[in-house]
Design an enzyme around this catalytic site. Structure first.
Site, short mmCIF file in Angstrom:
data_model
loop_
_atom_site.label_atom_id
_atom_site.label_comp_id
_atom_site.label_asym_id
_atom_site.label_seq_id
_atom_site.Cartn_x
_atom_site.Cartn_y
_atom_site.Cartn_z
N SER A 147 0.27 0.96 4.41
CA SER A 147 -0.67 0.10 5.12
C SER A 147 -1.23 0.89 6.30
CB SER A 147 0.10 -1.13 5.64
OG SER A 147 -0.64 -1.81 6.63
N TYR A 160 7.55 -5.45 9.73
CA TYR A 160 6.58 -4.87 8.78
C TYR A 160 6.19 -3.46 9.21
CZ TYR A 160 2.38 -4.86 5.79
OH TYR A 160 1.41 -4.57 4.86
P1 NAD Z 1 1.02 -10.48 -2.38
O1 NAD Z 1 1.79 -11.45 -1.58
O2 NAD Z 1 -0.26 -10.91 -3.01
O3 NAD Z 1 1.93 -9.86 -3.50
C1 NAD Z 1 3.21 -9.37 -3.21
C2 NAD Z 1 4.05 -9.55 -4.44
O4 NAD Z 1 5.35 -9.02 -4.14
C3 NAD Z 1 4.23 -11.03 -4.83
O5 NAD Z 1 3.95 -11.20 -6.21
C4 NAD Z 1 5.68 -11.29 -4.51
O6 NAD Z 1 6.29 -12.24 -5.37
C5 NAD Z 1 6.29 -9.90 -4.66
N1 NAD Z 1 7.53 -9.81 -3.92
C6 NAD Z 1 7.73 -10.07 -2.60
N2 NAD Z 1 9.02 -9.96 -2.32
C7 NAD Z 1 9.66 -9.61 -3.46
C8 NAD Z 1 11.01 -9.38 -3.80
N3 NAD Z 1 12.00 -9.51 -2.91
N4 NAD Z 1 11.31 -9.03 -5.07
C9 NAD Z 1 10.33 -8.94 -5.99
N5 NAD Z 1 9.03 -9.17 -5.73
C10 NAD Z 1 8.71 -9.51 -4.48
O7 NAD Z 1 0.79 -9.22 -1.40
P2 NAD Z 1 -0.27 -8.04 -1.39
O8 NAD Z 1 -1.23 -8.32 -0.29
O9 NAD Z 1 -0.78 -7.73 -2.75
O10 NAD Z 1 0.66 -6.86 -0.86
C11 NAD Z 1 1.18 -5.87 -1.70
C12 NAD Z 1 1.56 -4.66 -0.85
O11 NAD Z 1 0.39 -4.19 -0.17
C13 NAD Z 1 2.59 -4.97 0.22
O12 NAD Z 1 3.51 -3.91 0.33
C14 NAD Z 1 1.75 -5.05 1.48
O13 NAD Z 1 2.49 -4.72 2.61
C15 NAD Z 1 0.68 -4.02 1.18
N6 NAD Z 1 -0.52 -4.20 1.97
C16 NAD Z 1 -1.24 -5.36 1.88
C17 NAD Z 1 -2.38 -5.48 2.65
C18 NAD Z 1 -3.21 -6.72 2.60
O14 NAD Z 1 -4.11 -6.84 3.43
N7 NAD Z 1 -3.01 -7.62 1.66
C19 NAD Z 1 -2.78 -4.46 3.51
C20 NAD Z 1 -2.02 -3.31 3.57
C21 NAD Z 1 -0.89 -3.19 2.79
#
Ligand code: NAD
Length: 265
Positions: A147, A160
């Site tokens: 991120s 985080y």
């Molecule tokens: P999201 O919430 O849409 O998806 C995350 C997925 O991870 C979900 O399906 C959830 O069920 C799964 N998950 C969470 N905890 C879990 C566990 N203990 N065991 C198994 N599965 C688990 O989130 P996203 O926005 O797609 O984020 C995905 C990654 O991208 C994360 O690492 C997040 O930090 C990173 N990220 C997101 C953003 C953003 O703006 N959305 C920005 C930078 C980084």
């Protein structure tokens, strides 16, 4: 269109364009939603067999079914459960994550610990399990979804930011150790992506700051991004896919910002 009119997100190239992953096997954590789901689709579009890992059974099965992949319903916070996952993996996408927004003085220690287990310990254990197969064949790709918060901090996100900085370090160590074996390890560093995780954050930040959800987007999340729109999950997946190509084999140990110019300011 005037210069003030927000431009729509460009349409990403079709999944798989220019990258052939036929005969490769990928494992994507958090593959049931958001960025992970988009990564799973892009890798499958390039020909890979994809294992979709998520704790949410319904979304894991749905995402896997859509791409002809295999669903694994696993809670990544449980190290024992990881032992049920396949080890013959050529591409590992460490993506699963969660957020908790609270001042340090009020941050629940058990949430802090959970976030480290899911976002640091699980990637470490999955690398540890899949690297022997990658080393054995002289090819592998570790894609770590970090991120902007892997490179800089924001208030109220101690767990985080800590976890993402740790993932950056883990990724670099894996790059150095993997290089003699044809294994690359890289981070992708998105700004704010249009996913459920961000939609939840907008709700939490609105409560924390006492402002509307719309104002959170313009006045909190995107204040430091010159490009005033959310990133689309498919744009992150396109970067991950590019890192999986053979033509990216010299690219390792990096952190690739997809931040709309946030880091330039
Ligand atoms: P999201 O919430 O849409 O998806 C995350 C997925 O991870 C979900 O399906 C959830 O069920 C799964 N998950 C969470 N905890 C879990 C566990 N203990 N065991 C198994 N599965 C688990 O989130 P996203 O926005 O797609 O984020 C995905 C990654 O991208 C994360 O690492 C997040 O930090 C990173 N990220 C997101 C953003 C953003 O703006 N959305 C920005 C930078 C980084």
């Amino acid at each position: 269109m005037t210069s003030e009119t927000p431009r729509p997100a460009p349409r990403p190239a079709p999944a798989g364009a220019g990258v052939d992953l036929t005969s490769r096997t990928a494992l994507v954590t958090g593959g049931g939603s958001g960025i992970g789901k988009a990564c799973a689709a892009a890798l499958a579009g390039a020909g890979a067999t994809v294992h979709v890992v998520d704790r949410d059974a319904e979304s894991a099965r749905k995402a896997a079914a859509e791409i002809g992949g295999e669903a694994h319903v696993v809670d990544l916070a449980d190290p024992v459960a990881l032992d049920t996952l396949p080890t013959e993996v050529d591409i590992l996408v460490n993506n699963a994550g969660l957020q908790h927004v609270a001042p340090l003085t009020e941050f629940p220690p058990e949430r802090f610990d959970l976030i480290q287990r899911v976002m640091v310990t699980a990637p470490f254990l999955l690398m540890r399990r899949s690297l022997p197969h990658m080393y054995g064949q002289g090819w592998g790709r570790l894609i770590n979804v970090s991120s902007v918060h892997g490179l800089r901090a924001s208030a109220y996100k101690s767990a985080y930011v800590t976890a993402k900085h740790a993932l950056e370090g883990l990724s670099k160590v894996a790059a150095i150790e993997g290089a003699p074996h044809g294994v690359t390890s890289n981070c992708v560093n998105p700004g704010y992506v249009r996913t459920p995780l961000v939609e939840n954050q907008i709700r939490d930040q609105a409560a924390a700051h006492g402002i509307s959800a719309g104002d959170v987007l313009t006045d909190v999340l995107l204040t430091r991004s010159p490009v005033k729109r959310l990133l689309e999950p498919e744009e992150v997946a396109a970067a991950a896919l590019w890192l999986c190509a053979d033509h990216s084999s010299y690219v390792t140990g990096i952190s690739l910002p997809l931040d709309g110019g946030w880091g330039a300011g």
